[in-house]
Design an enzyme around this catalytic site. Structure first.
Site, PDB file in Angstrom:
ATOM      1  CG  LEU A   1      24.535  35.652 -16.855  1.00 49.66           C
ATOM      2  CD1 LEU A   1      24.296  34.253 -17.394  1.00 49.66           C
ATOM      3  CD2 LEU A   1      23.460  36.046 -15.877  1.00 49.66           C
TER       4      LEU A   1
ATOM      5  CB  VAL B   1      26.332  40.001 -24.972  1.00 53.87           C
ATOM      6  CG1 VAL B   1      25.684  41.109 -24.154  1.00 53.87           C
ATOM      7  CG2 VAL B   1      27.035  40.598 -26.185  1.00 53.87           C
ATOM      8  CB  CYS B   2      24.342  35.856 -22.086  1.00 56.19           C
ATOM      9  SG  CYS B   2      22.869  36.329 -22.996  1.00 56.19           S
ATOM     10  CB  THR B   3      29.407  34.593 -21.010  1.00 54.16           C
ATOM     11  OG1 THR B   3      28.803  33.379 -21.467  1.00 54.16           O
ATOM     12  CG2 THR B   3      30.598  34.259 -20.111  1.00 54.16           C
TER      13      THR B   3
ATOM     14  CG  PHE C   1      20.406  31.806 -26.251  1.00 57.07           C
ATOM     15  CD1 PHE C   1      19.411  30.905 -25.917  1.00 57.07           C
ATOM     16  CD2 PHE C   1      20.276  32.528 -27.430  1.00 57.07           C
ATOM     17  CE1 PHE C   1      18.308  30.720 -26.731  1.00 57.07           C
ATOM     18  CE2 PHE C   1      19.177  32.344 -28.249  1.00 57.07           C
ATOM     19  CZ  PHE C   1      18.187  31.448 -27.910  1.00 57.07           C
TER      20      PHE C   1
END
Length: 153
Positions: free
Chosen positions: A50, A45-47, A40
């Site tokens: 990315l 963690v994704c932020t 998501f």
């Protein structure tokens, strides 16, 4: 963990990006692709992953390589995230049919309804040359991408 897809033809897909454009993996044939699945976009963690990709232009610099990110988020969520973080590469929505591309790469978690952290380096001919799959909360290291890309012939 390495994917059993290494050495095989990368499954093709067509998804919608954060701008509403239809994008197929096969559109990139002739270039290598770093295909990055994230659970998501707005999770911590994704932020961070990315943003690390955004801040690593050297991954593709001087190479015929494109970075493509896939998430089960809607295109509206991906657009909001991209706008908030000044992210311009394609963020593809695997929202509907839910997780279809993620399933093709063996990284869809049916219980949670999300893609796990799978990364696939696809060579210019469309073959999966390298991959790594991490658990949902375990971030990937951009330096691992650098090594795999440097090893790509």
């Amino acid at each position: 963990m390495t994917s059993p897809l290494v050495g095989t033809e990368a499954p093709d897909f067509t998804l919608t990006d954060q701008h509403g454009r239809r994008v197929s993996l096969s559109d990139h044939r002739g270039n290598a692709v770093l295909l990055v699945f994230v659970p998501f976009a707005f999770s911590d963690v994704c932020t961070n992953e990315l943003v690390d990709l955004r801040d690593a232009p050297d991954l593709a610099e001087g190479r015929d390589l494109e970075v493509v990110v896939v998430s089960c988020d809607s295109i509206y969520t991906l657009k909001a995230w991209a706008d908030a973080h000044h992210y311009t590469p394609p963020l593809l929505s695997d929202f509907w049919p839910h997780g279809e591309a993620s399933r093709a790469y063996g990284v869809f978690n049916d219980t949670k309804g999300l893609a796990t952290r799978g990364t696939f380096l696809i060579d210019a001919s469309g073959t999966v040359a390298w991959s790594v799959v991490n658990s949902t909360g375990e971030a990937r290291d951009v330096d691992d991408y650098r090594v795999a890309i440097a090893d790509l012939k």
